[in-house]
Design a protein around this motif. Structure first.
Motif, short mmCIF file in Angstrom:
data_model
loop_
_atom_site.label_atom_id
_atom_site.label_comp_id
_atom_site.label_asym_id
_atom_site.label_seq_id
_atom_site.Cartn_x
_atom_site.Cartn_y
_atom_site.Cartn_z
N GLY A 108 0.60 -1.09 0.08
CA GLY A 108 0.10 -0.06 0.07
C GLY A 108 0.87 0.99 0.15
N PRO A 109 0.10 2.51 0.07
CA PRO A 109 0.93 3.53 0.10
C PRO A 109 1.76 3.88 1.36
N VAL A 110 1.51 3.32 2.55
CA VAL A 110 2.37 3.50 3.40
C VAL A 110 3.83 2.70 3.47
N LYS A 111 3.65 1.50 2.83
CA LYS A 111 4.82 1.07 2.49
C LYS A 111 5.72 1.61 1.38
N ILE A 112 5.09 2.10 0.41
CA ILE A 112 5.79 2.80 -0.41
C ILE A 112 6.66 4.05 -0.10
N ALA A 113 5.79 4.79 0.74
CA ALA A 113 6.43 5.86 1.28
C ALA A 113 7.61 5.62 2.62
N VAL A 114 7.28 4.44 2.98
CA VAL A 114 8.45 4.17 3.90
C VAL A 114 9.76 3.62 3.32
N ARG A 134 5.37 4.91 11.64
CA ARG A 134 4.31 5.38 12.51
C ARG A 134 3.63 6.63 12.22
N ARG A 135 4.64 7.63 11.75
CA ARG A 135 4.18 8.73 11.67
C ARG A 135 3.17 9.04 10.06
N ILE A 136 3.65 8.23 9.19
CA ILE A 136 3.19 8.14 7.80
C ILE A 136 1.93 7.36 7.76
N GLU A 137 1.79 6.63 8.98
CA GLU A 137 0.63 5.82 8.96
C GLU A 137 -0.42 6.61 9.66
N ALA A 138 -0.04 7.38 10.44
CA ALA A 138 -0.97 8.42 11.15
C ALA A 138 -1.47 9.38 10.34
N GLU A 139 -0.66 9.85 9.49
CA GLU A 139 -1.05 10.79 8.25
C GLU A 139 -2.15 10.37 7.32
N MET A 142 -5.46 9.90 9.06
CA MET A 142 -6.07 11.33 9.14
C MET A 142 -6.58 11.84 7.76
N ALA A 143 -5.99 11.59 6.80
CA ALA A 143 -6.48 11.71 5.38
C ALA A 143 -7.21 10.62 4.56
N GLY A 144 -7.77 9.74 5.39
CA GLY A 144 -8.35 8.66 4.92
C GLY A 144 -9.69 8.94 4.08
N CYS A 145 -10.23 10.05 4.73
CA CYS A 145 -11.55 10.59 4.02
C CYS A 145 -11.36 11.33 2.57
N SER A 146 -10.04 11.81 2.53
CA SER A 146 -9.81 12.83 1.40
C SER A 146 -9.55 11.85 0.17
N GLU A 147 -9.61 12.64 -1.03
CA GLU A 147 -9.50 11.96 -2.33
C GLU A 147 -8.17 11.20 -2.43
N PHE A 148 -7.17 12.08 -2.01
CA PHE A 148 -5.61 11.46 -2.04
C PHE A 148 -5.13 11.55 -0.71
N SER A 149 -4.58 10.34 -0.44
CA SER A 149 -3.84 10.23 1.11
C SER A 149 -2.65 10.71 1.20
N GLN A 150 -1.96 11.15 2.40
CA GLN A 150 -0.95 12.18 2.49
C GLN A 150 0.35 11.14 1.91
N ALA A 151 0.33 9.93 2.36
CA ALA A 151 1.16 8.88 1.72
C ALA A 151 1.31 8.89 0.27
N VAL A 153 0.48 11.38 -1.75
CA VAL A 153 0.80 12.69 -2.00
C VAL A 153 2.37 12.85 -1.98
N SER A 154 2.98 12.34 -0.91
CA SER A 154 4.41 12.30 -0.57
C SER A 154 5.14 11.43 -1.56
N VAL A 155 4.44 10.47 -2.12
CA VAL A 155 5.32 9.37 -2.82
C VAL A 155 5.38 9.79 -4.44
N PHE A 156 3.87 10.34 -4.74
CA PHE A 156 3.94 10.65 -6.38
C PHE A 156 3.73 12.10 -6.51
N LYS A 157 4.54 12.90 -5.81
CA LYS A 157 4.53 14.42 -6.11
C LYS A 157 5.44 14.70 -7.14
#
Length: 256
Positions: A108-114, A134-139, A142-151, A153-157
């Motif tokens: 998932g996106p958390v593994k990609i970002a880590v 832990r920090r990326i997973e928390a973000e 928090m962004a689970g309801c948005s169209e794009f998750s924080q993880a 966004v940080s990976v595919f910027k």
């Protein structure tokens, strides 16, 4: 501690409780009065029974389970390495933990970002890797309801020119929304250009240009009924009129 023998026994018995204390009390006299024998008996009863090979297989085959957080997964790996360390010392245990953690994380996106964070940092401690996960997973939560998750966004910027950005600063959601808005405008302009080209195209037949015309939505105009949305060859009115005309034509017997 360098206590006399009788005091050692009192300290051991005092700090034991429940079943473990009862197990010591039922030992034979020689074992019950020897601290080393007491600890040996306790290790036989409560110690780790698995072999070293079995524990190593468990460590390298451990994956993050459904519903398990990255912190819980990291603790499980540390517990396994602790059991292995009690049987045989692992060289570079921190490096082994990092490898097992990255390989066993849920896709998932958390593994990609880590994983991207670990590649960028190079040499990294397991504690730092665990805290970053832990920090990326928390973000992500928090962004689970948005169209794009924080993880994501940080990976595919990306930068405005194209390709991955050189900066380590992740895109914010507002910046990504602006990029998407600009992309929609570009797609609208391209659609209008395609429609304009469609209006100017036509088939040359007998020296005349037959151009059905196109409206702003890209729909053709029928040359038979002058309505929008279909071509003359698909006109239902033409089919109806043709059938009516053929029904009105006299038969061969009438002509005779």
């Amino acid at each position: 501690m360098e206590y006399p023998r009788d005091q050692q026994l009192r300290v051991i018995i005092h700090h034991l409780a429940g079943e473990a204390r009862r197990e010591v009390m039922v030992l034979d006299g020689a074992s019950r009065t020897d601290p080393s024998k007491i600890f040996e008996a306790l290790r036989d009863i409560y110690g780790e029974k698995e072999t070293l090979a079995s524990l190593l297989n468990k460590l390298h085959g451990r994956h993050q389970r459904p519903g398990e957080t990255t912190r819980q997964f990291a603790l499980a790996l540390q517990e396994l390495t602790g059991k292995i360390q009690s049987k045989s010392k692992i060289p570079n245990v921190d490096e082994v933990l990092c490898v097992c953690f990255l390989e066993g994380m849920r896709q998932g996106p958390v593994k990609i970002a880590v994983s991207r964070f670990a590649r960028r940092k190079g040499a990294i401690s397991f504690r730092m890797l665990k805290e970053e996960a832990r920090r990326i997973e928390a973000e992500e939560d928090m962004a689970g309801c948005s169209e794009f998750s924080q993880a994501e966004v940080s990976v595919f910027k990306t930068d405005r020119v194209g390709g991955l950005a050189d900066s380590d600063a992740p895109f914010t959601l507002s910046q990504l929304a602006e990029e998407l808005k600009a992309l929609r405008v570009t797609m609208t302009e391209l659609s209008q250009q395609v429609a304009e080209r469609g209006r100017g195209s036509g088939n040359q037949q007998g020296g005349k240009t037959r151009n059905p015309g196109w409206d702003d939505q890209g729909r053709p105009r029928c040359l038979n009924c002058n309505e929008w949305g279909h071509m003359a060859r698909n006109c239902t009115r033409r089919t109806t009129e043709s059938s009516v005309t053929s029904s009105r034509q006299p038969s061969g017997q009438d002509l005779n």
